[in-house]
Every structure is written in structure tokens, then in C-alpha cells.
Design an enzyme around this catalytic site. Structure first.
Site, PDB file in Angstrom:
ATOM      1  N   GLY A  37      18.114 104.712  73.666  1.00  0.00           N
ATOM      2  CA  GLY A  37      17.400 105.674  74.491  1.00  0.00           C
ATOM      3  C   GLY A  37      15.891 105.545  74.405  1.00  0.00           C
ATOM      4  N   THR A  40      14.714 102.316  76.565  1.00  0.00           N
ATOM      5  CA  THR A  40      14.931 102.082  78.005  1.00  0.00           C
ATOM      6  C   THR A  40      15.496 103.269  78.786  1.00  0.00           C
ATOM      7  OG1 THR A  40      17.172 101.250  77.652  1.00  0.00           O
ATOM      8  CG2 THR A  40      15.407  99.620  77.594  1.00  0.00           C
ATOM      9  N   ARG A  41      15.605 104.428  78.122  1.00  0.00           N
ATOM     10  CA  ARG A  41      16.232 105.553  78.816  1.00  0.00           C
ATOM     11  C   ARG A  41      15.573 105.848  80.155  1.00  0.00           C
ATOM     12  NH1 ARG A  41      14.364 110.144  76.337  1.00  0.00           N
ATOM     13  NH2 ARG A  41      15.374 109.373  74.457  1.00  0.00           N
ATOM     14  N   GLU A 103      28.452 102.197  67.927  1.00  0.00           N
ATOM     15  CA  GLU A 103      29.032 102.130  69.268  1.00  0.00           C
ATOM     16  C   GLU A 103      29.365 100.687  69.636  1.00  0.00           C
ATOM     17  OE1 GLU A 103      27.881 105.005  72.369  1.00  0.00           O
ATOM     18  OE2 GLU A 103      26.850 103.260  73.206  1.00  0.00           O
TER      19      GLU A 103
END
Ligand SMILES: *[C@@H]1O[C@H](CO)[C@@H](O)[C@H](O)[C@H]1NC(C)=O
Length: 574
Positions: A37, A40-41, A103
């Protein structure tokens, strides 16, 4: 008939008209977006997300900097599993988020076990930086390693160390996949780059792979040199038959080969359960329709009979290099009706047939017969252990028992899976009694061995559900089947889950259809047939021809709905 004095309850189990409303894809999302985040969010990922959504792709965006409750923690792996493809945006500070790294591990796990696609996107980092952990990646890992050293609690320390090892492996793996690098592509222009990504996603989402069972132990070896035959670039047309007894894994091998190779051909089709489908009313025509629709990529052709079908197929096959698999063929006329003459095939086309009947092939024009070998002992034990214990070897105290069960499975993957699942989590007593039963069964009677798994189902409800599915619902949409059977008072969802657990049933990952290994389906029908071998009317379930014969004899009122693909599939007679 006087027999109609006996009260007859007819329960119509299914009608095809409901089919139109069922959804085709089991995937909730097309794309799962994993990104850092902080990096590059608000920029790249935001633009990519917008572009994907505008192109019509359902996209799940996970932002590591948002606070999450436990609930979402459980939801995320599910979202990843239910996404056709995961895009991992690897940026400068990706590795500094343990959330992102965890993740990534989950995403790659899903890739391994479920075959979901992964597309790494390198945003201002080079694949080699990620693979070798250089620059910011190196710094992040220095920090993690310090944390491990400074951790006083032994257990926590071991756990963290293990996680770090997993993260490193994950970064190595993801960097080795074919990805997209911003600097090299589209001359570093982000919007062009994003367009390219959207195209790649489009290609992947359109492909239709088949789902295969996990733990394909030794499959390359068992597939022999068919794979290299499929990959040879020659213009020869060829037909290969994969032969072997039921349960040896012919279909699994064929699916595996199909998945590996279908993209090399201009058209491809996998026709499942040819024997079974062709016995149904209009079965051959349905197979022809599927073949045409697959090869013409969804274009629907109207075919009213098999002769007309063959003409259309001839046209379609003459000008394309195709890969066609005909699974579970048992009559030459099935081959003739679906494929026609081999000399129609365009150069380089390849046909694979799976069959239990080796003799069948003498009569046809098969080039090569590949006989599937049984699994040898170490492979067998490994496969069995995955299903019985969830790991590649037996847990302590079970080695001896496992070896004995494996011995009785005769190197048949299906038996190993089914018996392994049905003994999973059971006490020694249960294992001993299963072994006693196995010892009493003569060699070669595989169906009887498999039946131990049916006998061990917890309750009658699951047994009945299994029989219903074997007789009526193989190849049908899962959710649709649940709707129908729940209407008959079953607890279908849990039941289906139990059957999947026992390896008696599978659900196609991409098409959500119920699927049983042929032998397992045969076993169910045989159990029903044995209820009354002479009088079909006394059996609990009837299907296809016999159902019509019995109905013809009875003076009962029947209401049934017709559709092109199936008329009436099931009746319960009490
Ligand atoms: C994992 O993902 C890659 C890249 O999308 C894909 O080529 C590969 O087939 C996937 N692995 C499996 C086991 O399906």
C-alpha cells in the site's frame, strides 16, 4: 399393472430447465491484487485496478496498510483461492511488510495446490533483486533476521525463523515465474504497461483448464512419452490410446497432459465420460456439439442428428490443428461418430483416447497404445499417506498398518486415495477391521475393496447422497444439485463435503460440476443394481433405459419436463 397397488411415490429429482440459471464459473473473482500500500496504493495499483475493473474483470484489492479484524484474516485466503489469477505488484518496499510476505506465501500455496495463476509485476524493481534479495529486499530481511536473533522465547523464535525461510522461498519462486517488468516493457510507460497487463489477464481468464486431483505423484513417469509426442512439432497426425484397468489413473493422466499442452493447439476439446454420455438419449449428438463448441471457441452450431454433426465436425477439423481427448471410450462407434475418419485431421493434430478395453483399439486406427503402469510401492505409500495423514509418510505407529493397506491397493491410485481418505483420522481398531475385510477380498476385485469406503460412510444420509449422485448427478452443476436435493429433504452441502473428503466425489474447480472417478460411479450403480438384480422396479434408483422401461409398465401419472440435453434423470421408488 397390478403391481401398482403398491404405493408408488415418484420423486423427480432433476430437470434440466433449471440448468439455464446456474453459473458457470466457481471463481468469485478474476483477479486478486496483492501490493504494498505504502508504495503504490494511490498510484500504479490504483490505475491498474481501475483498468481491470473497466475491462470487466472482478478484482479483489488487498491493501496491507488497512487495519483488519480476524474475520477478514480468514476471508483473504478464500478470496485468493477463489481468484482465477493473483497479480503480485512487487515494488521497492514490498518485503518490508510481513503482511505482504505472508500473503505471497498463501498465493503461491494456492498456485501449487489449486493451480491458480500468478502474475508477478515488477514495479521499479528487477526480478533479480527480488530473487537474490538485493537492495531494499536485503535490508528488510536483515531486519527480520535480527528480530529472530533477539527473540528470547524459544518457541516464538523458531516460529519466526520458519516464517522467514518461507518468505525467502516465496520471493525466489515468484521471481522465477514469467512476470512483467515495467522498465523493459512499454518503455517504462505506465499506462501502456497497464494495458499489457490487462491483455495478459484477458488471455488467462479465457483459457479453460481442467481440474485435477492434488498430489500427482510420479505422473510424468506414468504418462510415458505422450507428453513429448504432444510437443513434437511434426506435422504427423496421431492417435494415442491410454489403456488400463479402472482406477489406474487414465483420466487423471489425460487431464494432466491436456492442461500442459492445449495451448499449443489452435483448438482443443476434452470430452469426458464418453461411454456414459453416449448411452444417454441424444448422447452422441451432445458429444459432437461439445466438441464443435470447444473447437470453434464457443460458437454454437445447431446439430439435430449425428450424421449432420459429423459433417460439421469434418469441416471444423479439416482446417485446424487440434488436440482432442476422448475420455473413457468403450465402443469403436463412439470414436467413429465423434471424430469420423482420422484422415480428416489437419496436420499436427493429436487425439488421445482413454479406455479400459485394449481390444477395442485393434479395430481402430490407433497409432500407439500406452499402458498405464501401477504405482510402485514407495509411490503408493506416499500417495496413500497424503490422503490418510496429510503428509508424505505415515505418522508414528501407523507405518505397518499403512504398508499393509497399500499392499492391498495393488498400486491403483484410486484405491490408495479412497482407502486413505476413509481411514484418515481413524483409530487403530478401525484400521484393523478394514484390514480384516481387505484380507478377505480376493485379489483383483477392486470394486469390493473400494466398497469398504462406502460401508464406512458415517450415516445413511451420506450413503444415499452418494448413490443419488452416482446414478443421476455426475456432470451436473454442484449448486444446482444442492438445490434439487435439498428440496427432497437432504442436507446436501454437508453431505457433498463429506463425500469430497472421502475422495468419492470431486467438484470441478473451474466449472463447478460434480465429478466422480468412473470406477466410483460404477460402484454406486452396482450397489443399486444388486438391491434387486432381476426386477429393476424394486431398486431404489433407476436411470436411463431402465427407468423408462419400468415407467412404461406402471400406470402412474408422470409429469416431466423436457429439454434438449436431458429428459428425466431420476426417480425414487419407495
Ligand atoms: C502457477 O502459476 C504459473 C503462472 O501463472 C502457472 O504457469 C502454473 O501453471 C501455476 N502452477 C500450477 C501448479 O498450476
Amino acid at each position: 399393472m397390478t403391481r401398482s397397488v403398491r404405493s408408488v411415490h415418484l420423486r423427480f429429482l432433476s430437470f434440466v430447465c433449471a440448468m439455464a440459471t446456474t453459473s458457470g464459473s466457481p471463481f468469485a473473482y478474476h483477479v486478486f491484487l496483492s501490493f504494498r500500500g505504502e508504495d503504490t496504493r494511490k498510484t500504479f495499483t490504483d490505475h491498474l485496478y481501475t483498468a481491470l475493473v473497466q475491462a470487466g474483470f472482478q478484482t479483489f484489492r488487498d491493501d496491507d496498510s488497512i487495519e483488519r479484524g480476524k474475520y477478514l484474516n480468514l476471508e483473504l485466503p478464500k478470496a485468493i483461492e477463489q481468484s482465477r489469477i493473483s497479480i503480485v505488484v512487487l515494488s521497492e518496499n514490498y518485503a518490508s511488510s510481513t503482511w505482504c510476505l505472508d500473503e505471497l506465501v498463501t498465493i503461491l500455496e494456492c498456485n501449487r495446490t489449486h493451480g491458480n495463476d500468478v502474475l508477478p509485476v515488477f514495479h521499479d524493481v528487477e526480478p533479480s533483486e527480488v530473487r537474490k534479495r538485493e537492495g531494499s529486499f536485503e535490508k528488510a530481511f536483515e531486519r527480520y533476521e535480527n528480530e529472530v536473533e533477539e527473540e528470547d522465547d524459544h518457541e516464538r523464535r523458531m516460529e519466526l525463523a520458519k516464517r522467514v525461510v518461507g518468505w525467502k522461498a516465496a520471493l525466489r519462486q515468484v521471481a522465477a515465474l514469467t512476470g512483467m517488468v515495467l522498465k523493459n516493457q512499454a518503455d517504462g510507460h505506465e499506462s501502456k504497461f497497464i494495458k499489457k497487463i490487462v491483455n495478459v489477464v484477458g488471455d488467462k481468464v479465457k483459457r479453460t483448464e481442467l481440474s485435477v486431483a492434488p498430489h500427482l505423484i510420479g505422473i510424468d513417469l506414468r504418462a510415458g512419452n505422450i507428453n513429448s509426442w504432444l510437443r513434437d512439432e511434426s506435422n504427423d497426425v496421431g492417435i494415442v490410446a491410454i489403456c488400463g484397468i479402472g482406477g489406474i489413473g487414465k483420466t487423471t493422466i489425460a487431464k494432466y497432459l491436456y492442461n500442459l499442452n492445449f495451448e499449443r493447439f489452435e483448438g482443443s476439446s476434452f470430452l469426458a465420460s464418453v461411454r456414459e454420455v453416449s448411452e444417454q438419449p441424444d448422447g452422441l449428438v451432445r458429444l459432437q456439439r461439445q466438441l464443435l463448441s470447444d473447437i470453434l471457441k464457443g460458437k454454437k452450431e445447431k446439430i439435430y442428428n449425428a450424421d449432420q454433426g459429423i459433417v460439421r465436425i469434418k469441416e471444423a477439423l479439416r482446417c485446424r490443428k487440434v488436440l482432442v481427448v476422448l475420455d473413457d471410450v468403450d465402443q469403436v462407434d463412439q470414436l467413429d461418430a465423434v471424430l469420423g475418419m482420422p484422415d480428416w485431421l489437419y496436420s499436427g493434430s493429436k487425439i488421445i483416447i482413454t479406455t479400459r478395453r485394449k481390444q477395442l483399439l485393434k479395430a481402430s486406427e490407433v497409432d500407439t497404445v500406452h499402458e498405464v503402469a501401477r504405482m510402485h510401492r514407495t509411490e503408493s505409500l506416499e500417495l496413500f499417506s497424503w490422503y490418510a495423514f496429510g503428509q508424505d509418510h505415515p505418522i508414528e505407529g501407523y507405518m505397518d498398518y499403512s504398508k499393509r493397506v497399500v499392499h492391498y491397493c495393488d498400486g491403483l491410485p484410486l484405491a490408495l486415495q479412497v482407502l486413505g481418505s476413509s481411514l484418515s483420522g481413524k483409530s487403530i481398531d478401525v484400521w484393523e477391521s478394514a484390514l480384516e475385510k481387505l484380507e478377505a477380498i480376493p485379489e483383483g476385485e477392486i470394486l469390493k475393496k473400494l466398497k469398504i469406503s462406502y460401508d464406512s460412510l458415517q450415516d445413511d444420509h451420506d450413503k444415499n447422497l452418494y448413490l443419488d449422485i452416482a446414478c443421476f448427478f455426475v456432470g451436473k452443476d454442484k449448486d444446482w444439485t444442492i438445490t434439487i436435493l435439498d428440496g427432497c429433504g437432504f442436507f446436501t452441502k454437508i453431505g457433498i463435503h463429506n463425500l469430497i473428503d472421502r475422495c468419492l466425489l470431486r467438484v470441478g474447480q473451474r466449472d463447478n460440476k460434480l465429478w466422480m472417478p468412473h470406477l466410483i460411479q460404477d460402484m454406486g450403480r452396482e450397489i443399486v443394481r444388486l438391491e434387486s438384480t432381476k426386477e429393476p422396479g424394486k431398486r431404489s434408483r433407476l436411470w436411463q433405459k431402465e427407468a423408462f422401461n419400468v415407467l412404461r409398465e406402471k400406470t402412474v401419472r408422470i409429469i416431466y419436463l423436457m429439454s434438449t440435453s436431458m429428459v428425466l434423470v431420476g426417480i425414487c421408488l419407495n
